[in-house]
Design a protein around this motif. Structure first.
Motif, PDB file in Angstrom:
ATOM      1  N   HIS A  46      38.938  21.348  30.975  1.00  7.22           N
ATOM      2  CA  HIS A  46      38.389  22.526  31.473  1.00  7.22           C
ATOM      3  C   HIS A  46      38.732  23.967  30.972  1.00  7.22           C
ATOM      4  O   HIS A  46      39.833  24.215  31.062  1.00  7.22           O
ATOM      5  N   HIS A  47      37.624  24.558  30.846  1.00 10.83           N
ATOM      6  CA  HIS A  47      38.008  26.261  30.535  1.00 10.83           C
ATOM      7  C   HIS A  47      37.083  26.915  31.402  1.00 10.83           C
ATOM      8  O   HIS A  47      36.025  27.177  31.101  1.00 10.83           O
ATOM      9  N   SER A  48      37.522  27.191  32.548  1.00 11.48           N
ATOM     10  CA  SER A  48      36.675  28.002  33.568  1.00 11.48           C
ATOM     11  C   SER A  48      37.211  29.398  33.613  1.00 11.48           C
ATOM     12  O   SER A  48      38.027  29.742  33.063  1.00 11.48           O
ATOM     13  N   TRP A  49      36.254  30.160  33.557  1.00  9.52           N
ATOM     14  CA  TRP A  49      36.301  31.702  33.225  1.00  9.52           C
ATOM     15  C   TRP A  49      35.286  32.639  34.390  1.00  9.52           C
ATOM     16  O   TRP A  49      34.277  32.039  34.953  1.00  9.52           O
ATOM     17  N   LYS A  59      30.222  33.724  35.306  1.00  8.91           N
ATOM     18  CA  LYS A  59      31.183  32.919  35.415  1.00  8.91           C
ATOM     19  C   LYS A  59      30.731  31.546  34.905  1.00  8.91           C
ATOM     20  O   LYS A  59      29.550  31.283  34.538  1.00  8.91           O
ATOM     21  N   ASN A  60      31.645  30.762  34.507  1.00  7.06           N
ATOM     22  CA  ASN A  60      31.281  29.322  34.104  1.00  7.06           C
ATOM     23  C   ASN A  60      32.416  28.436  34.617  1.00  7.06           C
ATOM     24  O   ASN A  60      33.618  28.699  34.329  1.00  7.06           O
ATOM     25  N   ASP A  61      32.016  27.113  35.344  1.00  8.23           N
ATOM     26  CA  ASP A  61      33.096  26.297  35.943  1.00  8.23           C
ATOM     27  C   ASP A  61      33.423  25.442  34.758  1.00  8.23           C
ATOM     28  O   ASP A  61      34.569  24.915  35.085  1.00  8.23           O
ATOM     29  N   ASP A  62      32.868  25.172  33.945  1.00  8.92           N
ATOM     30  CA  ASP A  62      33.002  24.020  32.796  1.00  8.92           C
ATOM     31  C   ASP A  62      33.361  22.870  33.489  1.00  8.92           C
ATOM     32  O   ASP A  62      34.405  22.138  33.081  1.00  8.92           O
ATOM     33  N   GLU A  64      34.681  22.242  36.362  1.00 14.67           N
ATOM     34  CA  GLU A  64      35.471  22.420  37.419  1.00 14.67           C
ATOM     35  C   GLU A  64      34.854  23.220  38.465  1.00 14.67           C
ATOM     36  O   GLU A  64      34.996  24.514  39.011  1.00 14.67           O
ATOM     37  N   ALA A  67      35.423  26.793  40.321  1.00 15.92           N
ATOM     38  CA  ALA A  67      36.730  27.509  40.030  1.00 15.92           C
ATOM     39  C   ALA A  67      36.202  28.971  39.299  1.00 15.92           C
ATOM     40  O   ALA A  67      37.101  29.856  39.273  1.00 15.92           O
ATOM     41  N   GLY A  68      35.204  29.022  38.614  1.00 16.09           N
ATOM     42  CA  GLY A  68      34.552  30.288  38.419  1.00 16.09           C
ATOM     43  C   GLY A  68      34.470  31.577  39.433  1.00 16.09           C
ATOM     44  O   GLY A  68      34.884  32.464  39.104  1.00 16.09           O
ATOM     45  N   VAL A 104      44.103  27.358  40.219  1.00 13.86           N
ATOM     46  CA  VAL A 104      43.346  28.602  39.781  1.00 13.86           C
ATOM     47  C   VAL A 104      43.698  29.777  40.155  1.00 13.86           C
ATOM     48  O   VAL A 104      43.855  30.773  39.412  1.00 13.86           O
TER      49      VAL A 104
END
Length: 115
Positions: A46-49, A59-62, A64, A67-68, A104
């Motif tokens: 995952h790459h959450s941002w 945001k993007n949880d990818d 997860e 998480a975003g 996170v």
């Protein structure tokens, strides 16, 4: 681009946090693409941002889930705008349940507190 590797490890899962100046979703996607040029990061689960801009929150949880939003809340509290923060996770084979949100949050705190 600033990358802090191996900031948290729990039950086989490992976390890293990275970030840099960013002003749009396209820039955020380019940042992730650049990050994934590193073989280790390309293999991450995952790459959450999260990113706060003048145009609003992105945001993007990818995968997860949630998480975003955790990252966005941390950025809002710290008053950080136009700066992307990415929390990367390598899944270790065991579900972490609610602890993953704490990890996170801790990763973002480590990033924001780093000199």
């Amino acid at each position: 681009m600033r990358i802090l590797e191996n900031v948290i490890s729990d039950r086989g899962s490992k976390y890293a946090v990275s970030g840099g100046p960013c002003q749009s979703e396209d820039e955020a996607k380019a940042f992730i693409k650049e990050l994934c040029r590193k073989k280790k990061f390309a293999k991450a689960t995952h790459h959450s941002w999260g990113l706060l801009t003048a145009d609003g929150a992105l945001k993007n949880d990818d995968g997860e889930a949630g998480a975003g939003m955790v990252i966005l809340r941390m950025l809002e509290r710290a008053g950080v705008t136009d700066h992307l923060v990415v929390v990367t996770r390598w899944y270790g084979g065991k579900h972490l349940g609610g602890d993953r949100f704490r990890h996170v949050q801790d990763a973002v705190r480590i990033y924001l507190d780093a000199p």
